[in-house]
Design a protein around this motif. Structure first.
Motif, mmCIF file in Angstrom:
data_model
loop_
_atom_site.group_PDB
_atom_site.id
_atom_site.type_symbol
_atom_site.label_atom_id
_atom_site.label_comp_id
_atom_site.label_asym_id
_atom_site.label_seq_id
_atom_site.Cartn_x
_atom_site.Cartn_y
_atom_site.Cartn_z
ATOM 1 N N ALA A 175 0.837 -1.212 0.000
ATOM 2 C CA ALA A 175 0.000 0.000 0.000
ATOM 3 C C ALA A 175 0.868 1.258 0.000
ATOM 4 C CB ALA A 175 -0.937 -0.009 1.206
ATOM 5 N N GLN A 176 1.959 1.208 0.744
ATOM 6 C CA GLN A 176 2.880 2.349 0.782
ATOM 7 C C GLN A 176 3.471 2.612 -0.600
ATOM 8 O OE1 GLN A 176 6.110 1.945 3.640
ATOM 9 N NE2 GLN A 176 7.357 3.430 2.524
ATOM 10 N N LYS A 177 3.840 1.532 -1.304
ATOM 11 C CA LYS A 177 4.402 1.686 -2.660
ATOM 12 C C LYS A 177 3.376 2.320 -3.599
ATOM 13 C CE LYS A 177 7.584 0.827 -4.626
ATOM 14 N NZ LYS A 177 8.677 1.767 -4.989
ATOM 15 N N VAL A 178 2.114 1.924 -3.493
ATOM 16 C CA VAL A 178 1.065 2.517 -4.332
ATOM 17 C C VAL A 178 0.948 4.006 -4.031
ATOM 18 C CG1 VAL A 178 -1.420 2.539 -4.840
ATOM 19 C CG2 VAL A 178 -0.204 0.363 -4.644
ATOM 20 N N GLY A 179 0.992 4.347 -2.762
ATOM 21 C CA GLY A 179 0.934 5.758 -2.373
ATOM 22 C C GLY A 179 2.098 6.559 -2.928
ATOM 23 N N GLU A 180 3.299 6.000 -2.831
ATOM 24 C CA GLU A 180 4.490 6.679 -3.361
ATOM 25 C C GLU A 180 4.374 6.895 -4.868
ATOM 26 O OE1 GLU A 180 7.742 4.175 -2.241
ATOM 27 O OE2 GLU A 180 7.566 4.634 -0.095
ATOM 28 N N GLU A 181 3.928 5.855 -5.570
ATOM 29 C CA GLU A 181 3.803 5.961 -7.031
ATOM 30 C C GLU A 181 2.721 6.969 -7.407
ATOM 31 O OE1 GLU A 181 6.035 4.822 -8.861
ATOM 32 O OE2 GLU A 181 6.939 3.296 -7.586
ATOM 33 N N ALA A 182 1.630 7.023 -6.639
ATOM 34 C CA ALA A 182 0.560 7.987 -6.920
ATOM 35 C C ALA A 182 1.067 9.416 -6.776
ATOM 36 C CB ALA A 182 -0.621 7.742 -5.985
ATOM 37 N N VAL A 183 1.860 9.663 -5.746
ATOM 38 C CA VAL A 183 2.435 11.001 -5.542
ATOM 39 C C VAL A 183 3.349 11.356 -6.709
ATOM 40 C CG1 VAL A 183 4.016 12.346 -4.100
ATOM 41 C CG2 VAL A 183 2.217 10.968 -3.036
ATOM 42 N N GLU A 184 4.155 10.396 -7.166
ATOM 43 C CA GLU A 184 5.070 10.654 -8.283
ATOM 44 C C GLU A 184 4.306 10.960 -9.574
ATOM 45 O OE1 GLU A 184 7.911 7.454 -8.397
ATOM 46 O OE2 GLU A 184 8.588 7.885 -6.351
ATOM 47 N N VAL A 185 3.170 10.286 -9.769
ATOM 48 C CA VAL A 185 2.340 10.580 -10.947
ATOM 49 C C VAL A 185 1.827 12.022 -10.877
ATOM 50 C CG1 VAL A 185 0.123 10.078 -12.071
ATOM 51 C CG2 VAL A 185 1.650 8.205 -11.448
ATOM 52 N N VAL A 186 1.374 12.440 -9.716
ATOM 53 C CA VAL A 186 0.867 13.807 -9.537
ATOM 54 C C VAL A 186 1.971 14.823 -9.814
ATOM 55 C CG1 VAL A 186 -0.034 15.462 -7.853
ATOM 56 C CG2 VAL A 186 -0.955 13.132 -7.923
ATOM 57 N N ILE A 187 3.166 14.575 -9.292
ATOM 58 C CA ILE A 187 4.299 15.488 -9.514
ATOM 59 C C ILE A 187 4.617 15.605 -10.997
ATOM 60 C CG2 ILE A 187 6.790 15.759 -9.159
ATOM 61 C CD1 ILE A 187 6.324 14.501 -6.334
ATOM 62 N N GLU A 188 4.685 14.437 -11.687
ATOM 63 C CA GLU A 188 5.026 14.452 -13.119
ATOM 64 C C GLU A 188 3.903 15.044 -13.960
ATOM 65 O OE1 GLU A 188 7.950 14.118 -14.164
ATOM 66 O OE2 GLU A 188 8.771 13.293 -12.321
ATOM 67 N N ALA A 189 2.661 14.944 -13.492
ATOM 68 C CA ALA A 189 1.530 15.522 -14.232
ATOM 69 C C ALA A 189 1.638 17.040 -14.288
ATOM 70 C CB ALA A 189 0.216 15.104 -13.592
ATOM 71 N N LYS A 190 2.273 17.627 -13.287
ATOM 72 C CA LYS A 190 2.398 19.089 -13.229
ATOM 73 C C LYS A 190 3.618 19.577 -14.010
ATOM 74 C CE LYS A 190 0.367 20.435 -9.117
ATOM 75 N NZ LYS A 190 0.515 21.100 -7.885
ATOM 76 N N ASP A 191 4.435 18.632 -14.482
ATOM 77 C CA ASP A 191 5.621 18.979 -15.256
ATOM 78 C C ASP A 191 5.312 18.797 -16.744
ATOM 79 O OD1 ASP A 191 8.185 19.692 -15.841
ATOM 80 O OD2 ASP A 191 9.137 18.223 -14.521
ATOM 81 N N THR A 192 6.301 18.984 -17.586
ATOM 82 C CA THR A 192 6.082 18.885 -19.039
ATOM 83 C C THR A 192 6.762 17.683 -19.667
ATOM 84 O OG1 THR A 192 7.986 20.322 -19.434
ATOM 85 C CG2 THR A 192 5.811 21.375 -19.318
ATOM 86 N N ASN A 193 7.346 16.809 -18.845
ATOM 87 C CA ASN A 193 8.043 15.642 -19.377
ATOM 88 C C ASN A 193 7.046 14.479 -19.481
ATOM 89 O OD1 ASN A 193 9.621 13.304 -19.800
ATOM 90 N ND2 ASN A 193 11.402 14.300 -18.849
#
Length: 199
Positions: free
Chosen positions: A143-161
């Motif tokens: 569950a922790q890994k899913v949470g970490e990956e979800a946060v990373e998706v949100v961060i990358e969504a706000k970027d242009t890469n």
């Protein structure tokens, strides 16, 4: 719908039977004009049996009817795609299809990935498999890994890469599939919830 029952001397055309939900092919039968008309009238798929030399409604003895959803004619007007809701096994041997396959919903590569995760969970060693090692650490770590990956998706969504965004999205989906199995569920269970919300 124009159907050409005259191309063969026997007046029969092939009718491919497909599950309306799973899209799996269940069987192949033959219809003449009379079988086609009866299928439309009763909403239960009826064939012309070449061995019995008569009309035959699938399920008339077993109760495993094929409830009609739709019929489509092909480009040459000489074969039918019949979409159905099966009421029980389709094959007379008791299997879901006449090819002895299970009539389960498939999601292409995602279903293959689910099977791989299951295989690693059940058979792989912790030393050789990331998936097996994650399962060995328990539900909290997964569950922790899913949470970490979800946060990373949100961060990358706000970027242009876009490459990083897609990569992190893949990581999230992969770990979510692992979490589902850790909770004894499959992707199909989530799809069912979404379908119920559409109704």
């Amino acid at each position: 719908m124009k159907i050409d029952f005259t191309k063969n001397n026997d007046g029969l055309i092939p009718a491919i039977i497909q599950d309306n939900v799973t899209k799996n092919v269940l069987m192949l039968g033959y219809m003449n004009q009379e079988a086609y008309a009866k299928t439309l009238e009763t909403k239960k798929v009826t064939f012309y049996s070449r061995s019995k030399k008569r009309l035959w409604t699938k399920g008339e003895e077993s109760g495993n009817y094929l409830e009609l959803i739709s019929i489509k004619n092909d480009c040459d007007n000489d074969s039918l795609l019949v979409q159905v809701m099966p009421k029980g096994p389709t094959c007379h041997t008791g299997t879901d299809t006449c090819w002895q396959e299970k009539n389960t919903q498939e999601y292409g590569f995602l279903s293959e990935l689910e099977r791989t995760i299951t295989n690693r969970k059940e058979k792989a060693t912790v030393e050789k498999s990331y998936v097996a090692s994650l399962f060995s650490k328990g539900i909290n770590k997964i569950a922790q890994k899913v949470g970490e990956e979800a946060v990373e998706v949100v961060i990358e969504a706000k970027d242009t890469n876009d490459t990083l965004f897609l990569s992190e999205s893949a990581d999230l989906l992969f770990h979510f599939l692992i979490l589902l199995q850790a909770k004894d569920f499959q992707l199909e269970d989530v799809v069912q919830v979404l379908k119920e919300r559409v109704k």
